[in-house]
Design a protein around this motif. Sequence first.
Motif, PDB file in Angstrom:
ATOM      1  N   SER A  42       0.795  -1.233   0.000  1.00  0.00           N
ATOM      2  CA  SER A  42       0.000   0.000   0.000  1.00  0.00           C
ATOM      3  C   SER A  42       0.823   1.276   0.000  1.00  0.00           C
ATOM      4  O   SER A  42       0.295   2.339  -0.313  1.00  0.00           O
ATOM      5  CB  SER A  42      -0.915   0.018   1.239  1.00  0.00           C
ATOM      6  N   VAL A  43       2.114   1.201   0.354  1.00  0.00           N
ATOM      7  CA  VAL A  43       2.898   2.424   0.511  1.00  0.00           C
ATOM      8  C   VAL A  43       3.038   3.183  -0.804  1.00  0.00           C
ATOM      9  O   VAL A  43       3.169   4.417  -0.818  1.00  0.00           O
ATOM     10  CB  VAL A  43       4.280   2.082   1.108  1.00  0.00           C
ATOM     11  N   VAL A  44       2.997   2.464  -1.919  1.00  0.00           N
ATOM     12  CA  VAL A  44       3.195   3.106  -3.223  1.00  0.00           C
ATOM     13  C   VAL A  44       1.993   3.942  -3.631  1.00  0.00           C
ATOM     14  O   VAL A  44       2.136   4.947  -4.339  1.00  0.00           O
ATOM     15  CB  VAL A  44       3.505   2.034  -4.294  1.00  0.00           C
ATOM     16  N   ASN A  45       0.802   3.557  -3.188  1.00  0.00           N
ATOM     17  CA  ASN A  45      -0.417   4.224  -3.664  1.00  0.00           C
ATOM     18  C   ASN A  45      -0.393   5.724  -3.418  1.00  0.00           C
ATOM     19  O   ASN A  45      -0.770   6.518  -4.291  1.00  0.00           O
ATOM     20  CB  ASN A  45      -1.642   3.602  -2.982  1.00  0.00           C
ATOM     21  N   THR A  46       0.043   6.130  -2.216  1.00  0.00           N
ATOM     22  CA  THR A  46       0.053   7.555  -1.890  1.00  0.00           C
ATOM     23  C   THR A  46       1.042   8.322  -2.747  1.00  0.00           C
ATOM     24  O   THR A  46       0.853   9.513  -3.005  1.00  0.00           O
ATOM     25  CB  THR A  46       0.405   7.744  -0.403  1.00  0.00           C
ATOM     26  N   ALA A  47       2.109   7.644  -3.174  1.00  0.00           N
ATOM     27  CA  ALA A  47       3.170   8.335  -3.924  1.00  0.00           C
ATOM     28  C   ALA A  47       2.959   8.310  -5.431  1.00  0.00           C
ATOM     29  O   ALA A  47       3.762   8.896  -6.168  1.00  0.00           O
ATOM     30  CB  ALA A  47       4.517   7.692  -3.585  1.00  0.00           C
ATOM     31  N   LEU A  48       1.905   7.654  -5.923  1.00  0.00           N
ATOM     32  CA  LEU A  48       1.737   7.510  -7.364  1.00  0.00           C
ATOM     33  C   LEU A  48       1.720   8.837  -8.123  1.00  0.00           C
ATOM     34  O   LEU A  48       2.362   8.948  -9.178  1.00  0.00           O
ATOM     35  CB  LEU A  48       0.466   6.711  -7.665  1.00  0.00           C
ATOM     36  N   PRO A  49       1.001   9.877  -7.646  1.00  0.00           N
ATOM     37  CA  PRO A  49       1.041  11.149  -8.387  1.00  0.00           C
ATOM     38  C   PRO A  49       2.458  11.718  -8.501  1.00  0.00           C
ATOM     39  O   PRO A  49       2.845  12.216  -9.568  1.00  0.00           O
ATOM     40  CB  PRO A  49       0.130  12.062  -7.548  1.00  0.00           C
ATOM     41  N   SER A  50       3.237  11.660  -7.424  1.00  0.00           N
ATOM     42  CA  SER A  50       4.601  12.178  -7.459  1.00  0.00           C
ATOM     43  C   SER A  50       5.480  11.370  -8.401  1.00  0.00           C
ATOM     44  O   SER A  50       6.297  11.927  -9.146  1.00  0.00           O
ATOM     45  CB  SER A  50       5.215  12.158  -6.051  1.00  0.00           C
ATOM     46  N   ILE A  51       5.317  10.042  -8.377  1.00  0.00           N
ATOM     47  CA  ILE A  51       6.102   9.185  -9.273  1.00  0.00           C
ATOM     48  C   ILE A  51       5.743   9.471 -10.733  1.00  0.00           C
ATOM     49  O   ILE A  51       6.616   9.584 -11.599  1.00  0.00           O
ATOM     50  CB  ILE A  51       5.860   7.705  -8.936  1.00  0.00           C
ATOM     51  N   GLY A  52       4.448   9.602 -11.007  1.00  0.00           N
ATOM     52  CA  GLY A  52       4.010   9.886 -12.366  1.00  0.00           C
ATOM     53  C   GLY A  52       4.564  11.197 -12.884  1.00  0.00           C
ATOM     54  O   GLY A  52       5.021  11.283 -14.031  1.00  0.00           O
ATOM     55  N   SER A  53       4.553  12.228 -12.049  1.00  0.00           N
ATOM     56  CA  SER A  53       5.087  13.529 -12.443  1.00  0.00           C
ATOM     57  C   SER A  53       6.589  13.469 -12.665  1.00  0.00           C
ATOM     58  O   SER A  53       7.115  14.058 -13.613  1.00  0.00           O
ATOM     59  CB  SER A  53       4.755  14.567 -11.361  1.00  0.00           C
ATOM     60  N   SER A  54       7.297  12.726 -11.802  1.00  0.00           N
ATOM     61  CA  SER A  54       8.752  12.654 -11.887  1.00  0.00           C
ATOM     62  C   SER A  54       9.227  11.857 -13.092  1.00  0.00           C
ATOM     63  O   SER A  54      10.186  12.245 -13.767  1.00  0.00           O
ATOM     64  CB  SER A  54       9.320  12.041 -10.605  1.00  0.00           C
ATOM     65  N   LEU A  55       8.562  10.755 -13.379  1.00  0.00           N
ATOM     66  CA  LEU A  55       9.006   9.868 -14.459  1.00  0.00           C
ATOM     67  C   LEU A  55       8.196  10.021 -15.737  1.00  0.00           C
ATOM     68  O   LEU A  55       8.452   9.327 -16.728  1.00  0.00           O
ATOM     69  CB  LEU A  55       8.931   8.406 -13.989  1.00  0.00           C
TER      70      LEU A  55
END
Length: 484
Positions: A42-55
Motif C-alpha cells: 500500500s505504501v506506493v499508492n500515496t506516492a503515485l502522483p509524485s512518481i508519475g510527475s517525476s518519471l
Amino acid sequence: MSQIPTHHHDQTHPAAGDGQHRPWTVLAVTLAAQVLVVLDISVVNTALPSIGSSLGLAGEDLQWLVTAYVMLSGGGLLLGGRVNDLLSRRGVFLTGLALFTLASVASGLADTGAQLVAARAAQGLSAAVLTPSALSLITTTYAGHQQKAALALWGAVGSLGVAAGVLVGGALTTWTSWQFIFWVNAPVGLVAFVAGSRVLERDLVDRPRLRDFDLPGAGTVIAGLSTLVYVLAGTATHGWWSVRTAVGLGLAVVLLGTFLAVERRAERPLFPPHVWRLRALVSGTAVMLGVTGILVGAVFLGSIFMQTVLGYSAVRTGVAFLPFALAITIGTVAARHLLAHLSPRAVAASGLVLVAGAALLLSHAPPDAGYAVDLLPGLIGLGVGVGMVFVPVSVSSMAGIPHSHAGVASGFLMTGHEIGAALGVAVLSAVASTAGSLVTQAGAADAFARGFVAAAAMAAGFAVVAVLWMPAARMEAAAGMRLH
C-alpha cells in the motif's frame, strides 16, 4: 495418492515441539521482514502522483507499479513455499530478504517507468520467496502458547502494514521524495539480514532433485494467478463487462484448471492433494482473502474520499488512518485473549460482523463529513473488527501443519492475502464507480457510500463462511492434533 517425502527437512530448531521456551529473536527477525513486504502493498499508492510527475508516466501506466508487485508476489507464493520446504529455510529466508532489499534500492534508483516496473516485479518475486519462509520459520520454531502468540503477531502485522502504508507513504513523499518509500527498506532489510544470519540456526536438508520442484505445476499456477491479478487490477480502467476482462478471466480459469490437472498427475506435486483436505487451512485462506480484500478496498476508498471530497493532503490522510491502525492493534489483542475462551470460528465471525456494521456506518458519511463525528467511529470499528479476524485466521490455519509442509501451507495462506488485496480493490472500486466517478468531488462522495455498502455485504458473506467452515473447537482443545 501422491505424497511429498517428509525427509527433506529437519526442523529449524530440533526441539521445536518439546515444550521448551524459545527466544523471541527469530520472531523479531521474521516480523521485520514481513513488515517490509506488507508495507509495499500500500505504501506506493500515496506516492503515485509524485512518481508519475517525476518519471512522466500516464495514469494507466502508474497502475503497473502496483500490479507488477502483486502479480509476482501473489503468483509465486506457492512455488516460494515449495522451495522453502525443499531447501534450507534459513538460506531461503536470507536469500529472499537480500533480494527484496536490493530490489527496493533499485526501485528508488529507477530513472524511467520501465525500470521502476521491473524493480517492483523483482520486489514481488522476492516477497513470494520471503513471506512463506518467514511464516514457516515461525511455525517450526515455536510450539504451544508461544506459537499461538507468534502467529497472532503475524496476523497483526498483515493487517497493520496495509493501514500504516498510507501514513508512511504520505509522510515520506511529502517530506522527502518518492524514492525514499523504497530506500527506507534498505536499513531495515540490512539489520534484519545481519540479525537473521546470527539467530537463525542452520538446518540440514537433503539435496533435492529438479523434478521435486514440479516445474510444470509452478509455471501454470504462476501464470494463472498472475493473469487473475492482472485482470482484476485492470477492471478499474476497463470495467468488469469488457471483452478484455472476460477473455482474461477465461484465460486465468483455463490456466488454473491446467494447474489442478497437472497436480493430479505429478509425482511430486507443488501443492499436495491431501493438503486440500486440511479444512482449517482452506477455510482460513478463504476468510483471509475476504478480510484482506475488505481492508485494502476500504483503505483505497477512504483515501480517495479524504483527498478528493474533503481536500485532505497526503500526510493528513495518512494521519487520519492512524487511529484505524491503532484500532487494528486493539482488535488483535482482544482476539488473542478471546481465543482462550472461544473458537476461531466465533472470534472471526464476530469480527466480521463488527466490520459489516462499521462499513455501514461509514457509508452514511456526508460530503462535508467531519472527521471526529462521521469517520472516526466507523474507522475504529472497522479496525477492531479486522484485527479480530486476522488473528484466528492466522492461528487456526497453521495449527497442525506438519513441518515438512510448513512452507507450502504458508504460501497457500498468503496467496489468499495477495489475491484478496487485488480482488478487494477491484470489486469495491467497481461497485463504487456505479454510483459516480472516483475523480470528481461529487462522484467520489456517492461512490464512497456505495462502496462501503458493498464492503458491509462482503463482510456479512464471509462471516457466514467463517461460521460454516472455520474450526469450531477452541485452540487449546486442538493443541494435540498436530499432523506428522
